[in-house]
Scaffold this motif. Structure first.
Motif, PDB file in Angstrom:
ATOM      1  N   GLY A   1      -0.663 -19.282 -43.577  1.00  0.00           N
ATOM      2  CA  GLY A   1       0.146 -20.488 -43.395  1.00  0.00           C
ATOM      3  C   GLY A   1       1.094 -20.511 -42.516  1.00  0.00           C
ATOM      4  N   ARG A   2       1.881 -19.395 -42.726  1.00  0.00           N
ATOM      5  CA  ARG A   2       3.194 -19.272 -41.621  1.00  0.00           C
ATOM      6  C   ARG A   2       2.957 -18.845 -40.369  1.00  0.00           C
ATOM      7  NH1 ARG A   2       4.930 -16.432 -46.482  1.00  0.00           N
ATOM      8  NH2 ARG A   2       4.708 -14.269 -45.265  1.00  0.00           N
ATOM      9  N   VAL A   3       1.748 -17.865 -40.342  1.00  0.00           N
ATOM     10  CA  VAL A   3       1.560 -17.343 -38.883  1.00  0.00           C
ATOM     11  C   VAL A   3       0.938 -18.640 -38.117  1.00  0.00           C
ATOM     12  CG1 VAL A   3      -0.067 -15.893 -37.741  1.00  0.00           C
ATOM     13  CG2 VAL A   3       1.078 -14.920 -39.648  1.00  0.00           C
ATOM     14  N   LEU A   4      -0.032 -19.511 -38.768  1.00  0.00           N
ATOM     15  CA  LEU A   4      -0.681 -20.377 -38.274  1.00  0.00           C
ATOM     16  C   LEU A   4       0.170 -21.918 -38.100  1.00  0.00           C
ATOM     17  CD1 LEU A   4      -4.352 -19.821 -39.445  1.00  0.00           C
ATOM     18  CD2 LEU A   4      -3.440 -19.122 -36.989  1.00  0.00           C
TER      19      LEU A   4
ATOM     20  N   ARG B   1      -0.732 -26.678 -45.708  1.00  0.00           N
ATOM     21  CA  ARG B   1      -2.403 -26.609 -46.226  1.00  0.00           C
ATOM     22  C   ARG B   1      -2.294 -25.413 -47.056  1.00  0.00           C
ATOM     23  NH1 ARG B   1      -7.123 -28.240 -47.316  1.00  0.00           N
ATOM     24  NH2 ARG B   1      -8.847 -26.966 -46.465  1.00  0.00           N
ATOM     25  N   ALA B   2      -1.555 -24.200 -46.755  1.00  0.00           N
ATOM     26  CA  ALA B   2      -1.748 -23.122 -47.462  1.00  0.00           C
ATOM     27  C   ALA B   2      -1.511 -23.330 -49.024  1.00  0.00           C
ATOM     28  CB  ALA B   2      -0.878 -21.899 -47.059  1.00  0.00           C
ATOM     29  N   GLU B   3      -0.317 -24.313 -49.352  1.00  0.00           N
ATOM     30  CA  GLU B   3      -0.030 -24.873 -50.459  1.00  0.00           C
ATOM     31  C   GLU B   3      -1.072 -25.673 -51.261  1.00  0.00           C
ATOM     32  OE1 GLU B   3       2.234 -23.007 -52.143  1.00  0.00           O
ATOM     33  OE2 GLU B   3       2.833 -21.914 -50.521  1.00  0.00           O
ATOM     34  N   GLU B   4      -1.444 -26.571 -50.420  1.00  0.00           N
ATOM     35  CA  GLU B   4      -2.660 -27.259 -50.814  1.00  0.00           C
ATOM     36  C   GLU B   4      -3.939 -26.583 -51.501  1.00  0.00           C
ATOM     37  OE1 GLU B   4      -1.818 -30.997 -47.704  1.00  0.00           O
ATOM     38  OE2 GLU B   4      -3.544 -29.724 -47.554  1.00  0.00           O
ATOM     39  N   VAL B   5      -4.185 -25.420 -50.554  1.00  0.00           N
ATOM     40  CA  VAL B   5      -5.341 -24.711 -50.995  1.00  0.00           C
ATOM     41  C   VAL B   5      -5.240 -23.911 -52.216  1.00  0.00           C
ATOM     42  CG1 VAL B   5      -6.868 -22.737 -50.383  1.00  0.00           C
ATOM     43  CG2 VAL B   5      -6.399 -24.443 -48.556  1.00  0.00           C
ATOM     44  N   ILE B   6      -4.010 -23.417 -52.213  1.00  0.00           N
ATOM     45  CA  ILE B   6      -3.598 -22.648 -53.629  1.00  0.00           C
ATOM     46  C   ILE B   6      -3.748 -23.961 -54.853  1.00  0.00           C
ATOM     47  CG2 ILE B   6      -1.625 -21.493 -54.784  1.00  0.00           C
ATOM     48  CD1 ILE B   6      -1.102 -20.326 -52.186  1.00  0.00           C
ATOM     49  N   ALA B   7      -2.875 -24.847 -54.602  1.00  0.00           N
ATOM     50  CA  ALA B   7      -2.896 -25.907 -55.858  1.00  0.00           C
ATOM     51  C   ALA B   7      -4.384 -26.423 -56.112  1.00  0.00           C
ATOM     52  CB  ALA B   7      -2.133 -27.071 -55.290  1.00  0.00           C
TER      53      ALA B   7
ATOM     54  N   LEU C   1      -9.625 -14.357 -57.508  1.00  0.00           N
ATOM     55  CA  LEU C   1      -9.307 -15.293 -58.113  1.00  0.00           C
ATOM     56  C   LEU C   1      -9.047 -14.928 -59.675  1.00  0.00           C
ATOM     57  CD1 LEU C   1     -11.512 -18.315 -57.276  1.00  0.00           C
ATOM     58  CD2 LEU C   1      -8.957 -18.065 -56.657  1.00  0.00           C
ATOM     59  N   THR C   2      -9.300 -13.931 -60.043  1.00  0.00           N
ATOM     60  CA  THR C   2      -9.268 -13.469 -61.591  1.00  0.00           C
ATOM     61  C   THR C   2      -8.244 -12.346 -61.469  1.00  0.00           C
ATOM     62  OG1 THR C   2     -11.270 -12.332 -61.655  1.00  0.00           O
ATOM     63  CG2 THR C   2     -11.231 -14.445 -62.210  1.00  0.00           C
ATOM     64  N   GLY C   3      -7.676 -11.929 -62.841  1.00  0.00           N
ATOM     65  CA  GLY C   3      -6.823 -10.634 -62.976  1.00  0.00           C
ATOM     66  C   GLY C   3      -5.654 -10.325 -61.924  1.00  0.00           C
ATOM     67  N   SER C   4      -5.326  -9.248 -61.884  1.00  0.00           N
ATOM     68  CA  SER C   4      -3.930  -8.758 -61.356  1.00  0.00           C
ATOM     69  C   SER C   4      -4.123  -9.090 -59.891  1.00  0.00           C
ATOM     70  CB  SER C   4      -3.706  -7.328 -61.666  1.00  0.00           C
ATOM     71  OG  SER C   4      -4.665  -6.572 -61.204  1.00  0.00           O
ATOM     72  N   ARG C   5      -5.280  -9.488 -59.348  1.00  0.00           N
ATOM     73  CA  ARG C   5      -5.472  -9.473 -57.720  1.00  0.00           C
ATOM     74  C   ARG C   5      -5.130 -10.945 -57.455  1.00  0.00           C
ATOM     75  NH1 ARG C   5      -6.398  -6.612 -53.741  1.00  0.00           N
ATOM     76  NH2 ARG C   5      -8.531  -6.733 -53.549  1.00  0.00           N
ATOM     77  N   ARG C   6      -4.982 -11.987 -57.991  1.00  0.00           N
ATOM     78  CA  ARG C   6      -4.824 -13.314 -57.664  1.00  0.00           C
ATOM     79  C   ARG C   6      -3.460 -13.411 -56.924  1.00  0.00           C
ATOM     80  NH1 ARG C   6      -4.766 -18.025 -62.125  1.00  0.00           N
ATOM     81  NH2 ARG C   6      -6.755 -16.941 -62.496  1.00  0.00           N
ATOM     82  N   PRO C   7      -2.354 -12.821 -57.409  1.00  0.00           N
ATOM     83  CA  PRO C   7      -1.075 -12.876 -56.273  1.00  0.00           C
ATOM     84  C   PRO C   7      -1.365 -12.303 -55.093  1.00  0.00           C
ATOM     85  CG  PRO C   7      -0.476 -12.115 -58.468  1.00  0.00           C
ATOM     86  CD  PRO C   7      -1.854 -12.139 -58.614  1.00  0.00           C
ATOM     87  N   ALA C   8      -2.338 -11.435 -54.705  1.00  0.00           N
ATOM     88  CA  ALA C   8      -2.586 -10.873 -53.449  1.00  0.00           C
ATOM     89  C   ALA C   8      -3.297 -11.978 -52.429  1.00  0.00           C
ATOM     90  CB  ALA C   8      -3.492  -9.922 -53.541  1.00  0.00           C
ATOM     91  N   LEU C   9      -4.244 -12.746 -53.177  1.00  0.00           N
ATOM     92  CA  LEU C   9      -4.927 -14.077 -52.636  1.00  0.00           C
ATOM     93  C   LEU C   9      -4.042 -14.761 -52.233  1.00  0.00           C
ATOM     94  CD1 LEU C   9      -7.293 -15.438 -51.534  1.00  0.00           C
ATOM     95  CD2 LEU C   9      -7.622 -16.227 -54.151  1.00  0.00           C
ATOM     96  N   TYR C  10      -2.940 -15.338 -52.752  1.00  0.00           N
ATOM     97  CA  TYR C  10      -2.040 -16.193 -52.536  1.00  0.00           C
ATOM     98  C   TYR C  10      -1.113 -15.827 -51.776  1.00  0.00           C
ATOM     99  CZ  TYR C  10      -3.692 -18.723 -56.675  1.00  0.00           C
ATOM    100  OH  TYR C  10      -4.747 -19.429 -57.685  1.00  0.00           O
ATOM    101  N   HIS C  11      -0.585 -14.532 -51.555  1.00  0.00           N
ATOM    102  CA  HIS C  11       0.164 -13.956 -50.548  1.00  0.00           C
ATOM    103  C   HIS C  11      -0.238 -14.098 -49.179  1.00  0.00           C
ATOM    104  CE1 HIS C  11       3.565 -11.676 -48.669  1.00  0.00           C
ATOM    105  NE2 HIS C  11       2.439 -10.760 -48.240  1.00  0.00           N
ATOM    106  N   SER C  12      -1.727 -13.907 -49.163  1.00  0.00           N
ATOM    107  CA  SER C  12      -2.547 -13.808 -47.893  1.00  0.00           C
ATOM    108  C   SER C  12      -2.512 -15.218 -47.298  1.00  0.00           C
ATOM    109  CB  SER C  12      -3.903 -13.119 -48.217  1.00  0.00           C
ATOM    110  OG  SER C  12      -3.723 -11.850 -48.230  1.00  0.00           O
ATOM    111  N   LEU C  13      -2.838 -16.119 -48.392  1.00  0.00           N
ATOM    112  CA  LEU C  13      -2.883 -17.423 -47.695  1.00  0.00           C
ATOM    113  C   LEU C  13      -1.841 -18.037 -47.361  1.00  0.00           C
ATOM    114  CD1 LEU C  13      -5.094 -19.138 -50.584  1.00  0.00           C
ATOM    115  CD2 LEU C  13      -5.712 -19.051 -48.541  1.00  0.00           C
ATOM    116  N   ARG C  14      -0.505 -17.791 -47.944  1.00  0.00           N
ATOM    117  CA  ARG C  14       0.707 -18.115 -47.385  1.00  0.00           C
ATOM    118  C   ARG C  14       1.055 -17.460 -46.431  1.00  0.00           C
ATOM    119  NH1 ARG C  14       2.151 -18.183 -53.482  1.00  0.00           N
ATOM    120  NH2 ARG C  14       2.522 -20.410 -53.970  1.00  0.00           N
ATOM    121  N   THR C  15       0.838 -16.134 -46.132  1.00  0.00           N
ATOM    122  CA  THR C  15       0.973 -15.573 -44.685  1.00  0.00           C
ATOM    123  C   THR C  15       0.413 -16.286 -43.541  1.00  0.00           C
ATOM    124  OG1 THR C  15       1.235 -13.360 -46.168  1.00  0.00           O
ATOM    125  CG2 THR C  15       0.946 -13.334 -43.580  1.00  0.00           C
TER     126      THR C  15
END
Length: 244
Positions: A41-44, A49-55, A25-39
């Motif tokens: 979301g697409r697979v499932l 819901r992925a966007e809701e979690v990110i928001a 959630l912090t630093g430069s690794r946050r984009p990796a978390l959001y990318h995984s959530l969106r991935t």
């Protein structure tokens, strides 16, 4: 790396394998978390819901930042977090220089500069903790799963080296929910951050009941208010002042 090679697993099973980086959630690794959530979301087929979690994550972090960004230096309370799990339970000397629940509330973490940039785990010398003499001590409750005489709480109660710590003399030792073992529970990161906020900045978090906030976070993320269940798994020592 641990586990089977994903290409080998896919070739042996004939089932598509999706590789995820859980990030942070912090630093430069946050984009990796959001990318995984969106991935996921697409697979499932749950992209909404992925966007809701990110928001939801963004809103919570923005709230924590708004509450603590303007804390004057004179109002900062120095703190240390120990007993953090790292591939198993550990004692008080186990810490994280970039501990997200502290970073999210702009806390003055005495171990923030230990190790190299981006280092997630560190073992610090007992003498260093004594020299830092933090005003507040946070203890990751996973330490209770150590051998009894290896837990951070046993060490604080029995090791004479720690007896002079200001936090012990003033009764400022607090239990936190574990959020990492081999992976991370981001709901617990946010719940811990809100609890830390109530300890370090009580006026700015006067409207927050940490247990209720934890349950609202878990209800959104996993569908149930599970704080009491998690707390019971650690002898009810989370989100409260600990008797040392």
């Amino acid at each position: 790396n641990m586990g089977m090679d994903p290409l080998e697993l896919e070739s042996k099973t004939g089932i598509p394998v999706v590789v995820l980086d859980y990030g942070n959630l912090t630093g430069s690794r946050r984009p990796a978390l959001y990318h995984s959530l969106r991935t996921m979301g697409r697979v499932l087929e749950r992209t909404e819901r992925a966007e809701e979690v990110i928001a939801f994550l963004e809103e919570a972090m923005a709230d924590l930042e708004a509450r603590t960004a303007e804390v004057p230096n004179s109002g900062e309370v120095s703190c240390y977090v120990g007993g953090i799990a790292y591939r198993g339970p550990h004692g008080l000397q186990s810490t994280e220089p970039s501990y997200p629940p502290l970073e999210l509330v702009n806390a003055l973490h005495v171990a923030a500069d230990v190790g190299t940039e981006g280092q997630e785990h560190a073992d610090v010398a007992k003498e260093q903790i004594v020299a830092w003499d933090p005003e507040a001590l946070f203890v990751d409750a996973s330490t209770l799963q150590s051998d009894p005489q290896a837990s951070a709480l046993w060490q604080l109660r029995n090791d004479p080296a720690y007896s002079g710590l200001s936090a012990l003399r003033e009764g400022r030792v607090y239990g936190l929910l574990p959020y990492n073992w081999y992976t991370k529970n981001f709901g617990s990161v946010l719940a811990d951050a809100y609890y830390v906020g109530t300890v370090l900045y009580p006026e700015r978090f006067a409207d927050i009941d940490p247990a209720a906030m934890a349950d609202s976070i878990y209800t959104f993320l996993v569908g149930e208010p599970v704080f009491e269940e998690l707390s019971a798994a650690f002898d009810g020592c989370v989100f409260r002042r600990l008797d040392i």
